[in-house]
Write a protein that holds these residues in place. Structure first.
Motif, PDB file in Angstrom:
ATOM      1  N   ARG A 123      14.755 -67.485 -22.948  1.00  0.00           N
ATOM      2  CA  ARG A 123      13.311 -67.584 -22.686  1.00  0.00           C
ATOM      3  C   ARG A 123      12.923 -66.571 -21.617  1.00  0.00           C
ATOM      4  N   ILE A 124      11.813 -65.874 -21.847  1.00  0.00           N
ATOM      5  CA  ILE A 124      11.248 -64.950 -20.864  1.00  0.00           C
ATOM      6  C   ILE A 124       9.795 -65.336 -20.634  1.00  0.00           C
ATOM      7  N   GLU A 125       9.398 -65.411 -19.371  1.00  0.00           N
ATOM      8  CA  GLU A 125       8.000 -65.701 -19.074  1.00  0.00           C
ATOM      9  C   GLU A 125       7.405 -64.614 -18.194  1.00  0.00           C
ATOM     10  N   ALA A 126       6.092 -64.560 -18.161  1.00  0.00           N
ATOM     11  CA  ALA A 126       5.366 -63.612 -17.322  1.00  0.00           C
ATOM     12  C   ALA A 126       4.111 -64.291 -16.820  1.00  0.00           C
ATOM     13  N   CYS A 148       0.205 -68.276 -17.364  1.00  0.00           N
ATOM     14  CA  CYS A 148       1.621 -68.182 -17.713  1.00  0.00           C
ATOM     15  C   CYS A 148       1.753 -67.840 -19.193  1.00  0.00           C
ATOM     16  N   PHE A 149       2.470 -66.774 -19.489  1.00  0.00           N
ATOM     17  CA  PHE A 149       2.803 -66.383 -20.852  1.00  0.00           C
ATOM     18  C   PHE A 149       4.310 -66.484 -21.023  1.00  0.00           C
ATOM     19  N   VAL A 181      -1.316 -56.369 -22.843  1.00  0.00           N
ATOM     20  CA  VAL A 181       0.074 -55.918 -22.995  1.00  0.00           C
ATOM     21  C   VAL A 181       0.953 -57.060 -23.496  1.00  0.00           C
ATOM     22  N   LEU A 182       0.834 -58.202 -22.856  1.00  0.00           N
ATOM     23  CA  LEU A 182       1.705 -59.334 -23.202  1.00  0.00           C
ATOM     24  C   LEU A 182       1.397 -59.876 -24.589  1.00  0.00           C
ATOM     25  N   THR A 183       0.123 -59.989 -24.925  1.00  0.00           N
ATOM     26  CA  THR A 183      -0.211 -60.534 -26.242  1.00  0.00           C
ATOM     27  C   THR A 183       0.178 -59.570 -27.355  1.00  0.00           C
ATOM     28  N   LYS A 184      -0.006 -58.263 -27.131  1.00  0.00           N
ATOM     29  CA  LYS A 184       0.419 -57.288 -28.142  1.00  0.00           C
ATOM     30  C   LYS A 184       1.937 -57.281 -28.298  1.00  0.00           C
ATOM     31  N   ALA A 185       2.650 -57.568 -27.216  1.00  0.00           N
ATOM     32  CA  ALA A 185       4.111 -57.595 -27.280  1.00  0.00           C
ATOM     33  C   ALA A 185       4.639 -58.877 -27.917  1.00  0.00           C
ATOM     34  N   GLN A 214       0.286 -67.672 -24.585  1.00  0.00           N
ATOM     35  CA  GLN A 214      -0.156 -68.282 -23.333  1.00  0.00           C
ATOM     36  C   GLN A 214       0.241 -69.744 -23.311  1.00  0.00           C
ATOM     37  N   GLU A 215       0.817 -70.175 -22.182  1.00  0.00           N
ATOM     38  CA  GLU A 215       1.259 -71.567 -22.047  1.00  0.00           C
ATOM     39  C   GLU A 215       0.367 -72.399 -21.134  1.00  0.00           C
ATOM     40  N   GLY A 216      -0.254 -71.798 -20.155  1.00  0.00           N
ATOM     41  CA  GLY A 216      -1.072 -72.595 -19.255  1.00  0.00           C
ATOM     42  C   GLY A 216      -1.517 -71.807 -18.047  1.00  0.00           C
TER      43      GLY A 216
END
Length: 219
Positions: free
Chosen positions: A152-155, A194-195, A167-171, A175-177
């Motif tokens: 698991r990787i989060e950002a 948090c993604f 960037v994160l959504t294209k990758a 989204q978690e919260g």
């Protein structure tokens, strides 16, 4: 079996190595391990890009110029290399057409039954909107889920930071919260979204997804 498991955890899987390149509109993006001799490029870009970077980065003591001077890099490099050798992070330089363009790090690596970490990155203002950060995230996450042995990787990103959210959504992150007053940034406690993504969600890999979507191509 217990001895074999211990040996695997004691090493530093996934680092050092080189990743890429893949081509995006800004050029050929690749990742390589951080080096002591990166001090000049690192300091030059970060001093030039203070307005571009400072508002999104955690608050730290001392003036920006002091914290990002040429002589500030060696202790950071030494600390990151030490963590990497202990298997606790994967620190990389982002290059575009073989030129220094930023950093990306898989940090706070926790192994055993959790096998998770976070990803953080910054890129030069000269390559923003060229697909560089998205390509770098895809490269490093695929590597972390493969040779890096993670699950698991989060950002985390401020809600106002729309470019980083893209960037994160294209990758391929979801989204978690919302973490309220999560991190001291630019002198105040800021909310962060948090993604995250897990190995099962990436399918053939994030790089393969970018290429299938026409956002990148193999070099």
């Amino acid at each position: 079996m217990q001895a074999a498991t211990y040996d695997l955890e004691a090493r530093h899987p996934g680092w050092p190595t080189r990743l890429g390149p893949i081509r995006v509109p800004a050029g050929a993006v690749a990742l390589r391990p951080i080096r002591l001799r990166d001090a000049g490029d690192w300091s030059r870009i970060r001093l030039r890009d203070q307005n571009h970077l400072e508002r999104w980065e955690p608050t730290a003591p001392g003036p920006w110029r002091d914290r990002n001077s040429y002589w500030s890099w060696p202790p950071q490099w030494f600390a990151l290399r030490g963590l990497a050798r202990r298997g606790q992070c994967l620190p990389f330089v982002i290059t575009v057409d073989e030129q220094y363009a930023g950093q990306i790090t898989i940090g706070n690596v926790i192994r055993a039954s959790l096998r998770s970490a976070w990803v953080g990155y910054w890129v030069s203002s000269t390559v923003v909107a060229g697909g560089v950060a998205t390509a770098a995230v895809a490269l490093v996450v695929d590597h972390a889920f493969g040779p890096g042995g993670l699950h698991r990787i989060e950002a985390t990103v401020r809600p106002e930071n729309e470019p980083s959210i893209r960037v994160l959504t294209k990758a391929g992150f979801r989204q978690e919260g919302l973490f309220q007053r999560y991190l001291d940034v630019a002198g105040d406690w800021r909310d962060h979204l948090c993604f995250a993504t897990t190995a099962e969600e990436t399918g053939p890999g994030l790089v393969a997804r970018l290429i299938a979507a026409g956002r990148a191509e193999y070099v």
